[in-house]
Design an enzyme around this catalytic site. Structure first.
Site, PDB file in Angstrom:
ATOM      1  N   ARG A   1       4.811  -9.713  -9.206  1.00  0.00           N
ATOM      2  CA  ARG A   1       4.688  -8.497 -10.000  1.00  0.00           C
ATOM      3  C   ARG A   1       3.563  -7.670  -9.397  1.00  0.00           C
ATOM      4  NH1 ARG A   1       7.880  -9.269 -14.365  1.00  0.00           N
ATOM      5  NH2 ARG A   1       8.117 -11.427 -15.071  1.00  0.00           N
ATOM      6  N   ALA A   2       3.445  -6.436  -9.877  1.00  0.00           N
ATOM      7  CA  ALA A   2       2.385  -5.551  -9.379  1.00  0.00           C
ATOM      8  C   ALA A   2       1.031  -6.216  -9.532  1.00  0.00           C
ATOM      9  CB  ALA A   2       2.396  -4.250 -10.169  1.00  0.00           C
ATOM     10  N   ILE A   3       0.179  -6.108  -8.498  1.00  0.00           N
ATOM     11  CA  ILE A   3      -1.204  -6.540  -8.650  1.00  0.00           C
ATOM     12  C   ILE A   3      -2.041  -5.307  -8.976  1.00  0.00           C
ATOM     13  CG2 ILE A   3      -3.166  -7.661  -7.538  1.00  0.00           C
ATOM     14  CD1 ILE A   3      -1.110  -9.188  -5.822  1.00  0.00           C
ATOM     15  N   THR A   4      -2.096  -4.387  -8.039  1.00  0.00           N
ATOM     16  CA  THR A   4      -2.809  -3.139  -8.335  1.00  0.00           C
ATOM     17  C   THR A   4      -1.877  -1.929  -8.192  1.00  0.00           C
ATOM     18  OG1 THR A   4      -3.525  -3.063  -6.038  1.00  0.00           O
ATOM     19  CG2 THR A   4      -5.065  -4.026  -7.605  1.00  0.00           C
ATOM     20  N   SER A   5      -0.603  -2.163  -7.868  1.00  0.00           N
ATOM     21  CA  SER A   5       0.318  -1.061  -7.619  1.00  0.00           C
ATOM     22  C   SER A   5       1.122  -0.719  -8.879  1.00  0.00           C
ATOM     23  CB  SER A   5       1.284  -1.473  -6.504  1.00  0.00           C
ATOM     24  OG  SER A   5       2.211  -2.415  -7.003  1.00  0.00           O
TER      25      SER A   5
ATOM     26  N   THR B   1       7.885  -5.957  -6.529  1.00  0.00           N
ATOM     27  CA  THR B   1       9.332  -6.153  -6.397  1.00  0.00           C
ATOM     28  C   THR B   1       9.892  -6.841  -7.638  1.00  0.00           C
ATOM     29  OG1 THR B   1       9.247  -6.174  -3.999  1.00  0.00           O
ATOM     30  CG2 THR B   1      11.109  -7.293  -5.005  1.00  0.00           C
TER      31      THR B   1
ATOM     32  N   ASP C   1     -10.045  -6.701  -1.405  1.00  0.00           N
ATOM     33  CA  ASP C   1      -9.137  -7.344  -0.464  1.00  0.00           C
ATOM     34  C   ASP C   1      -9.931  -8.277   0.414  1.00  0.00           C
ATOM     35  OD1 ASP C   1      -6.740  -6.023  -1.077  1.00  0.00           O
ATOM     36  OD2 ASP C   1      -7.506  -4.229  -0.060  1.00  0.00           O
TER      37      ASP C   1
ATOM     38  N   SER D   1      -2.531 -16.279   1.229  1.00  0.00           N
ATOM     39  CA  SER D   1      -1.683 -16.048   0.068  1.00  0.00           C
ATOM     40  C   SER D   1      -0.232 -15.830   0.488  1.00  0.00           C
ATOM     41  CB  SER D   1      -2.220 -14.819  -0.681  1.00  0.00           C
ATOM     42  OG  SER D   1      -1.284 -14.301  -1.561  1.00  0.00           O
TER      43      SER D   1
ATOM     44  N   GLY E   1       0.798  -1.215   0.000  1.00  0.00           N
ATOM     45  CA  GLY E   1       0.000   0.000   0.000  1.00  0.00           C
ATOM     46  C   GLY E   1       0.834   1.271   0.000  1.00  0.00           C
TER      47      GLY E   1
END
Lengths: 504, 504
Positions: free
Chosen positions: B209-213, B217, B270, B278, B182
């Site tokens: 990898r990015a999900i929603t960001s 990393t 979420d 997860s 976040g």
């Protein structure tokens, strides 16, 4: 909103002929310039536009598909129609901006009640096909069980009425009926419509096809006449005959409901609030002012306890009040199938027997139809309180209901004889005793395995009711099918489900 | 189960090259013999089989598609691979029989807790792609918010671990870290891994990898080296260097999670229980025995209150205990972005500055990495309680962490220089004052509109932190993008969101 011109790649439309129902699909090659420059991937929601119009579609990525070159794009047929696009037209693409309705859906997912404005946004986006199946599923799940409070059910119902067509019958009283379902063979609608129309009242009935059952009223009626009527045809037939028996899917009454039902069917879930909104929005959109709702209660019916039925009845009345629809719920016995036939044509035969007042007509089906019609006659003040059932009975016995039914069928395109199944097999009792239970759900499942409703003559012809005495080797029921394979398939299920009819 | 032979039509496979990700798709013409005889329609779940194998697919109906003739059928690529089918092979089709896991999902939808056996059935069907996106969405929604109790989270976590690969490091202690996320720009992982590996401990890190960001990393690390490693490569690199920085998606650790995350992303929801399962299932599957979890708290972070963070910390510890994983949660300040860069390459530069111990390295990023690494060193008993941070700091200052990072990158395929954005634009303060707030969510949104993470050099380079004084016209941040269009797109958003950085 001000829009800044972005450099946009376009692709040429190639017609693929894909029918994707609820959700628009867009097909792109992974190596096409748009996929690469926009970073699109499978499942992405994409806005597809030409100069005048825009639709939202889910992306299907193609790897080396020889049906599309790198500068072509495929679209599902409904989306092509909405865009009014033609082969070779240039289309542009962008990531879908956030939908406000999905923020509402998320609030509901987290357990917060929504207001009228939120339900309106959601239902409008459902009707415009802006929500993907994934999103529709989340909305339905968030509303499932008893997660909608009374106010929310009212808001959802109003939104569903307002986003579709609405039939207008002027100032006149308009009647309707509905059954909560779960009982195989329960086909009172054509009988009730014929009685009510014969009495001079107005009953423009639209019915659904089967959702999870072996036959919907529309499937059954289709074995007797044409049910695919336009709004104009419905209005004309009802003006002339007082009633009709149409398939509701052909008219855009509460279109959000049609979309949601497809996803509900895929999930096989019930939502009380959703169901109330679905039923009452369709009645209100059809212009009804008074409706009788049959709620059968039984261990294998949709509603399993009297308490549940009473709560449902209470909520349906309340929602009805809020949309100026007089709702009269009737809680009835739902312990076993109704009539003898289960499946479109077999149920049609039961209906015809009752309407023709045949001696061997199923008494339970007749009694239920007369009860519902009687209640409607009392609501209409055509009969005094307590005298509706007698009046309904007389309209059958005098032949008026049957003549009205024939006239309605003639107006809809002519009365047909229901088809007969080519393949039949008897199922016999394995022991002597008394029939103590018939499992509605498994009877329905068996009829579906035999091919109903897609095969209209397929289904089950019951030979016993609860309470009957039977000897070992006596006939319990006949399986009807349109192919040997389907008979075999149904038998396979029967061998695993021997307790479908309980004998003690 | 005994199966009775049904007369079955077959169709010949035609390769279409469709990538449908989570859900197998089967493409049939409406007028093909199978569609007609089985009564299939769009959205139906169909079992597709050849002699040896079977997959479940959702039907896409084609009307007059010239890519298929009436005796051909299309299948998505993954399904073709699983069936090991080739162009022209005969395939047979039947309606999917009821899935037991969907009965479990329905029970959960209606609010009932599920047991270990139910979660195992559901997760196995997820991994086998037996559930459609509609069904996955219903499962996620039914578990969303706080609808999983502690026992259920444990059952779900165990099922997710058991259905994928599991790395085995023998009896040795194995460390890991995680951040609840976040906060844009929060990229401590490469620093922590370098410190811990440099200290001689084992930290086989896989990242998403990015999900929603705007960057995960793995997206960030990909601007520095190859992250697409096989299990064998991970094992070899970790044996030699003590650590690695791999993309988790390439290895089948907790594959159910990868499938669920795609649907979660489509819904943008979420679920606390889902998230715990997860995170911890991935750690356990990677062979970790001890993990530090950073939980940043702030008004625009993922976790918004200290109470929420404490409850989450409690549950993560409990679930960890049940799967023999020592979990140490750290609740930290999440009030603003971390470091200067937001976006893959810009974040990589911050990471390099910290690892090289540059004077201008972002102090907040360094402090956070040192805190997490220090806690891990204490958990490993490499440092005495209270001395971990000092030890971690020394490993940076001595250059050991930086040398370790270079060695890990070399082992993964060589260290690269992150790309630079071609298009940049400064965003200036409209007033003089003190920076009082930076909105994490809208900063992330802006960086995504500028193209991150698909465009690796795109994003935001912040010039201010909360507490800084700024003059009107002073630089707040730079927008970086790989096209003029994306800069314009981001600016369009900025004009509607002027309060993204609060100045008073």
């Amino acid at each position: 909103m001000k829009t800044i011109k972005r450099k946009q790649h376009s692709l040429k439309l190639k017609r693929l002929g894909v029918d994707s129902r609820n959700e628009h699909l867009v097909f792109m090659r992974r190596d096409c310039p748009v996929c690469k420059s926009e970073g699109f991937e499978a499942l992405n929601r994409i806005s597809v536009a030409n100069k005048e119009r825009e639709v939202v579609a889910s992306l299907v990525v193609m790897d080396g598909f020889n049906g599309l070159d790198r500068h072509q794009v495929g679209l599902s047929e409904d989306a092509t129609r909405i865009l009014q696009a033609r082969e070779g037209d240039s289309l542009t693409f962008s990531h879908l901006k956030t939908l406000e309705s999905m923020s509402d859906v998320r609030r509901k997912i987290y357990g917060n009640p929504l207001d009228q404005a939120a339900y309106r946004r959601i239902v409008e986006d459902i009707v415009d096909l802006n929500l993907s199946n994934i999103q529709l599923s989340a909305f339905l799940t968030a509303c499932a069980g008893d997660r909608l409070d009374l106010d929310e059910i009212i808001c959802l119902t109003r939104s569903m009425i307002d986003t579709g067509q609405r039939l207008d019958w002027g100032a006149e009283a308009v009647f309707d009926k509905h059954c909560i379902g779960g009982l195989p063979g329960y086909r009172t609608t054509p009988i009730v419509v014929s009685i009510i129309a014969a009495s001079g009242l107005r009953i423009p009935k639209t019915s659904s096809r089967a959702i999870t059952s072996p036959a919907g009223t529309a499937d059954m009626m289709e074995t007797l006449t044409n049910v695919d009527l336009s709004v104009k045809q419905i209005e004309q037939i009802v003006d002339e005959e007082g009633g009709c028996l149409a398939w509701g899917g052909a008219v855009q009454l509460s279109p959000a409901d049609d979309i949601l039902i497809r996803v509900e069917r895929a999930l096989d879930i019930d939502s009380e609030g959703q169901m109330i909104a679905s039923v009452l929005s369709k009645k209100a959109a059809a212009g009804a002012t008074a409706v009788v709702i049959d709620i059968p209660v039984g261990p294998t019916a949709k509603v399993r306890s009297a308490k549940e039925a009473e709560e449902l009845a209470f909520r349906m009345r309340q929602v009805g009040d809020s949309i100026d629809l007089l709702v009269e719920p009737l809680i009835t016995d739902g312990s076993q199938p109704v009539g003898r036939g289960v499946g479109p044509a077999l149920e049609a035969k039961d209906v015809l027997a009752v309407l023709k007042d045949k001696e061997n007509a199923p008494a339970d089906l007749r009694a239920r139809a007369v009860t519902l019609a009687g209640k409607l006659l009392e609501m209409a003040k055509s009969a005094n309180p307590g005298e509706g059932m007698n009046m309904a009975s007389r309209l059958i016995e005098s032949g008026e209901a049957w003549r009205k039914f024939k006239r309605i069928c003639d107006a809809q395109g002519g009365l047909k004889t229901p088809p007969e199944a080519e393949f039949r097999r008897e199922v016999l009792a394995r022991e002597t005793g008394k029939v103590v239970a018939i499992d509605n759900r498994r009877i329905a499942r068996l009829a579906k395995l035999a091919g109903a409703p897609a095969a209209p003559s397929a289904g089950i012809l019951l030979n016993v009711s609860v309470g009957d005495e039977i000897d070992e080797g006596g006939k319990l029921f006949e399986l009807h099918a349109e192919s040997e394979g389907e008979i075999a398939y149904a038998f396979e299920y029967l061998e695993e489900n021997t307790s479908l009819i309980g004998i003690e």
